[in-house]
Design a protein around this motif. Structure first.
Motif, PDB file in Angstrom:
ATOM      1  N   THR A  51       1.053  -1.239  -0.073  1.00  0.00           N
ATOM      2  CA  THR A  51      -0.011  -0.002   0.074  1.00  0.00           C
ATOM      3  C   THR A  51       0.853   1.284  -0.060  1.00  0.00           C
TER       4      THR A  51
ATOM      5  N   THR B 242      -3.377 -10.354 -16.473  1.00  0.00           N
ATOM      6  CA  THR B 242      -4.646  -9.795 -15.727  1.00  0.00           C
ATOM      7  C   THR B 242      -5.645 -10.625 -16.091  1.00  0.00           C
TER       8      THR B 242
ATOM      9  N   GLU C  23      -0.272  -7.198  -4.955  1.00  0.00           N
ATOM     10  CA  GLU C  23      -0.350  -6.442  -6.022  1.00  0.00           C
ATOM     11  C   GLU C  23       0.025  -4.978  -5.665  1.00  0.00           C
TER      12      GLU C  23
ATOM     13  N   GLN D  51      -0.430   0.498  -8.778  1.00  0.00           N
ATOM     14  CA  GLN D  51      -1.719   1.669  -8.689  1.00  0.00           C
ATOM     15  C   GLN D  51      -2.571   1.170  -9.725  1.00  0.00           C
TER      16      GLN D  51
ATOM     17  N   SER E 259      -6.210  -4.482  -8.593  1.00  0.00           N
ATOM     18  CA  SER E 259      -6.534  -4.924  -7.513  1.00  0.00           C
ATOM     19  C   SER E 259      -5.922  -6.137  -7.161  1.00  0.00           C
ATOM     20  N   ASN E 260      -5.807  -6.421  -5.998  1.00  0.00           N
ATOM     21  CA  ASN E 260      -5.259  -7.657  -5.454  1.00  0.00           C
ATOM     22  C   ASN E 260      -6.248  -8.959  -5.955  1.00  0.00           C
ATOM     23  N   LEU E 261      -6.079  -9.905  -6.555  1.00  0.00           N
ATOM     24  CA  LEU E 261      -6.812 -10.759  -6.976  1.00  0.00           C
ATOM     25  C   LEU E 261      -7.046 -11.931  -5.986  1.00  0.00           C
TER      26      LEU E 261
ATOM     27  N   TYR F 215      -9.135   6.287  -5.100  1.00  0.00           N
ATOM     28  CA  TYR F 215      -9.423   4.973  -4.958  1.00  0.00           C
ATOM     29  C   TYR F 215      -8.724   4.037  -6.129  1.00  0.00           C
ATOM     30  N   GLN F 216      -7.978   4.736  -6.754  1.00  0.00           N
ATOM     31  CA  GLN F 216      -6.887   4.065  -7.812  1.00  0.00           C
ATOM     32  C   GLN F 216      -7.959   3.153  -8.764  1.00  0.00           C
ATOM     33  N   THR F 217      -8.578   3.730  -9.535  1.00  0.00           N
ATOM     34  CA  THR F 217      -9.599   3.094 -10.433  1.00  0.00           C
ATOM     35  C   THR F 217      -9.876   4.282 -11.427  1.00  0.00           C
TER      36      THR F 217
ATOM     37  N   GLN G 215     -18.680  -2.959  -8.499  1.00  0.00           N
ATOM     38  CA  GLN G 215     -17.207  -3.124  -8.244  1.00  0.00           C
ATOM     39  C   GLN G 215     -16.774  -1.930  -7.277  1.00  0.00           C
TER      40      GLN G 215
ATOM     41  N   ARG H 158     -15.702  -1.327  -3.507  1.00  0.00           N
ATOM     42  CA  ARG H 158     -14.154  -0.997  -3.207  1.00  0.00           C
ATOM     43  C   ARG H 158     -14.260   0.103  -2.034  1.00  0.00           C
TER      44      ARG H 158
END
Length: 735
Positions: free
Chosen positions: A452, A513, A554, A557, A560-562, A693-695, A728, A732
């Motif tokens: 993070t 991914t 992950e 940036q 997402s960690n899967l 939120y890095q999206t 999604q 989040r």
């Protein structure tokens, strides 16, 4: 101009032309299949010398022609010179190659004929350069052509033109200076003794060249300002987006590549579809791992060692048998007829089935468990299957179990291998890792702290204008402390290196991914169809936990960690607290007076109830339960509202529901403290949310909302896509 002056001028200027011409010849041996460049260099000197002597054409042409014939005879023709057999072979060669030229069969040209054409080119250029430099005095044109030629070779071939550019610069200054001086002398009709007055023009010219070269050498160099054009051209060319790039393809790739020894630099995203996968969940598509960090990139500590395994019993030993799993199945279909020789597979692969293969052709698996590579083989040969199905177990890790591993645990001999770092790694990398994880007491929390860190410290995901480390600069050090801009390779490599500096075993994993959903299943149990492109090529981090195995992280940036985690940690703690509260009265031993008081109170309560009084105790208990339930519902109101809207949206797609969902999203953001200013547009606000939120989901939802609001443009397919984006993003934010 006197004869001596003219000869000195032409000799010096034509000598510069010859040196520049040699810069055209030096790379030929490297970028072509020519193996004897000395012969062509000698012929070039011969032709330039004849041109310099200014021999008559009736003498120069036979001399150059005779030199050409002697070279071809020594290289290719076996019979005696000018014998009948020699003439027959020469005529046969010329006839054969002329027919190939007419039929445009370029590959059929013989080495003799190709050498003949190259020698004729040198012949013509020796005359053209004399004409340009001496007769027409067009020096600048050839200088520009030479620089462009060297630049193209340096960009698109293995030839290193750094020294050639410097030589060209020096010779070009000399040629331009001499040519300009000669033009001024002729224009002004001024004569002076060149040798006697040499210092008056040689010294200023030498000083100019020296200052220019030293300034260029000492001045600070900007990093590349444009993306590397090679990946762009490769992606634009037909079938240039193949997955298995050769080892010399370079460190900058668009898509999955094999060579990771030189990481860094920009690349162009390639949207070419690699494969489509029908699966019930999102996960990494793994291909391989690497374990040796060199300071510039990654390599393997040893050659791959494949062991044959049955296709219905594949064992990768990625995680422990104690980890809870859920069985799944996925189907992979490669596109554009470009399947890989290696398997792309999910974590926890247990079985494999080739689709469309004859029953009598068994497909077995060659498995390298150390680096995670799997190759399908048929009859001992690697099989490139266009479609196959994999069975796999989705692991679900318990954070409390992972936290029980201390940072210094040695996982049975793996620590030395997976904590390797080069001696040249700057100390400040390890110091930064210690600073980031100073509050963490176990391996899992340390890994999470580094994972993070990038999203909280000003790092930016970027694929263009990404700097390349200098020759004496470490790849990770440059990213962590200088640029702070890069893509997955920068983030994942940096996290692995920092973990290793703390003594935590970690390795670098690569593959793809999950891709983009292009077809949603009709029910929750149906599999979705994902489109995976070259742009989905990705690298991430795997950390070893004794008792659990390799767990992926992950740090990049926007990704997402899967990895799935069990949500039992907090419940278990809550349950322990409840049990402790219940047992506390049993552990206490009140004295006799207290027991007597409690007995009196109980007797009094019993007497009250027997007299028919109102049971206030039950009322208060019920009120407390209702208050707790109300508080829980209030605290989780957005989750209930999300579930309600999602169910309503699935049953009856409607534009108004999309509006309700978007307004609910704004309410949730306001509840989380992310509010929109009165003077801020929705687009500006969505950028703020995506950054936080890095999206990119908020921006896409806002664009669709504005189109619906002002243009009423929203189809049923759009609603399915927007519903998934909204779900999604809500999850989040709630997380």
């Amino acid at each position: 101009m006197t004869g001596k002056q003219s000869f000195l001028y032409t000799t010096l200027l034509y000598g510069c032309a010859f040196i520049l011409f040699l810069e055209w010849l030096y790379p030929v041996e490297l970028v072509s299949d020519v193996r004897n460049m000395t012969v062509f260099l000698v012929y070039a000197i011969f032709c330039f010398a004849i041109a310099m002597l200014r021999l008559r054409w009736w003498l120069s042409m036979p001399l150059k022609g005779m030199g050409l014939v002697l070279i071809l005879d020594s290289l290719f023709l076996e019979p005696s010179l000018f014998s009948s057999a020699w003439l027959n072979q020469a005529v046969s060669e010329i006839s054969l190659n002329l027919n190939a030229l007419m039929a445009q069969h370029w590959g059929a040209l013989t080495p003799l004929f190709r050498s003949l054409l190259f020698l004729l080119l040198i012949w013509m250029l020796s005359y053209l350069l004399y004409y340009w430099f001496i007769v027409m005095q067009r020096v600048f044109l050839f200088v520009v052509m030479t620089v462009v030629y060297l630049s193209l070779l340096d960009t698109f071939t293995p030839y290193d033109a750094d020294a050639a550019i410097v030589r060209t610069l020096i010779v070009s200054f000399i040629a331009l200076g001499v040519g300009h001086l000669s033009q001024e002398e002729m224009r002004e009709s001024v004569r002076f003794a060149w040798l006697k007055k040499a210092p008056s023009w040689v010294i200023p010219l030498a000083v100019l060249i020296m200052v220019s070269v030293l300034t260029g050498f000492a001045a600070p160099k900007f990093d590349p300002q444009w993306p590397d054009p090679v990946p762009f051209l490769n992606s634009a060319a037909e079938n240039a987006s193949g997955l298995e790039n050769s080892d010399d393809a370079g460190s900058q790739k668009s898509g999955y590549g094999e060579d990771d020894t030189q990481l860094g630099g920009s690349f162009v995203q390639d949207k070419t579809v690699v494969f489509k996968a029908k699966a019930q969940d999102e996960h990494y598509w793994r291909v391989e791992t690497k374990d040796v960090y060199t300071g510039k990139g990654w390599k393997k500590s040893q050659n791959t060692q494949y062991n044959l395994q049955s296709s219905d019993a594949i064992d990768m030993d990625t995680f422990s048998d104690d980890v809870p799993v859920e069985e799944h199945k996925a189907q992979v279909t490669f596109q554009n007829g470009r399947p890989m020789g290696k398997l792309v597979y999910p974590y926890g692969i247990t079985g494999f089935a080739a689709n469309g293969v004859a029953a009598d052709l068994d497909v077995d698996m060659q498995v390298d468990r150390q680096f995670g590579e799997i190759r399908p083989v048929q009859n001992g040969s690697i099989s490139r299957l266009k479609q196959y199905t994999v069975q796999y177990d989705v692991p679900s890790f318990r954070p409390d179990v992972l936290r029980s591993v201390s940072p210094g645990d040695d996982p049975g001999g793996l620590k030395e291998r997976y904590t390797q770092l080069p001696d040249s790694l700057p100390e400040r990398v390890g110091e930064l890792a210690k600073e980031i994880t100073e509050d963490a007491t176990n391996r899992y929390d340390k890994a999470q702290s580094i994972e993070t860190y990038f999203g909280q410290s000003g790092f930016r995901y970027q694929t263009s204008n990404v700097p390349v480390p200098d020759a004496d600069q470490d790849y990770v050090d440059q990213f962590l402390f200088d640029s702070k801009e890069g893509y997955c390779d920068n983030y994942s490599t940096s996290m692995v290196v920092m973990l290793r500096s703390l003594g935590i075993p970690a390795r670098w994993a690569k593959g793809f991914t999950s891709g983009e959903v292009v077809d949603y299943g009709e029910t929750d149990d149906d599999a979705d169809v994902y489109k995976v492109t070259n742009a989905n090529a990705h690298s991430w981090v795997e950390v070893y936990f004794p008792g659990s195995g390799w767990v992926s992280f992950e740090p990049t940036q926007g990704f997402s960690n899967l990895t799935e985690y069990q949500e039992q940690d907090s419940n278990a703690e809550s349950g322990n607290e409840t049990e402790q509260d219940t047992e506390e009265p049993e552990t206490d031993e009140p004295d006799t007076a207290e027991q007597s008081d409690e007995a009196d109170e109980a007797a009094q309560a019993q007497e009250t109830r027997s007299n028919g009084s109102f049971p206030w105790g039950y009322v208060l208990a019920g009120a407390a339960v209702i208050a707790v339930l109300a508080l829980v519902i209030y605290k989780t109101r957005f989750r209930w509202r999300m579930a309600y809207l999602l169910r309503k949206w699935q049953r009856r797609p409607d534009d108004q529901i999309f509006q309700e969902a978007y307004l609910c999203l704004l309410d949730l953001l306001a509840h989380k403290g992310v509010t929109r200013r009165p003077d801020e547009t929705l687009s500006e606000f969505s950028q703020q949310v995506d950054t936080l939120y890095q999206t990119t989901d908020m921006g896409r939802l806002t664009t669709a909302y504005e189109q619906w609001l002002y243009k009423n443009e929203l189809t049923s397919q759009d609603e399915v896509r927007l519903r998934e984006l909204w779900r999604q993003l809500m999850k989040r934010i709630l997380a």
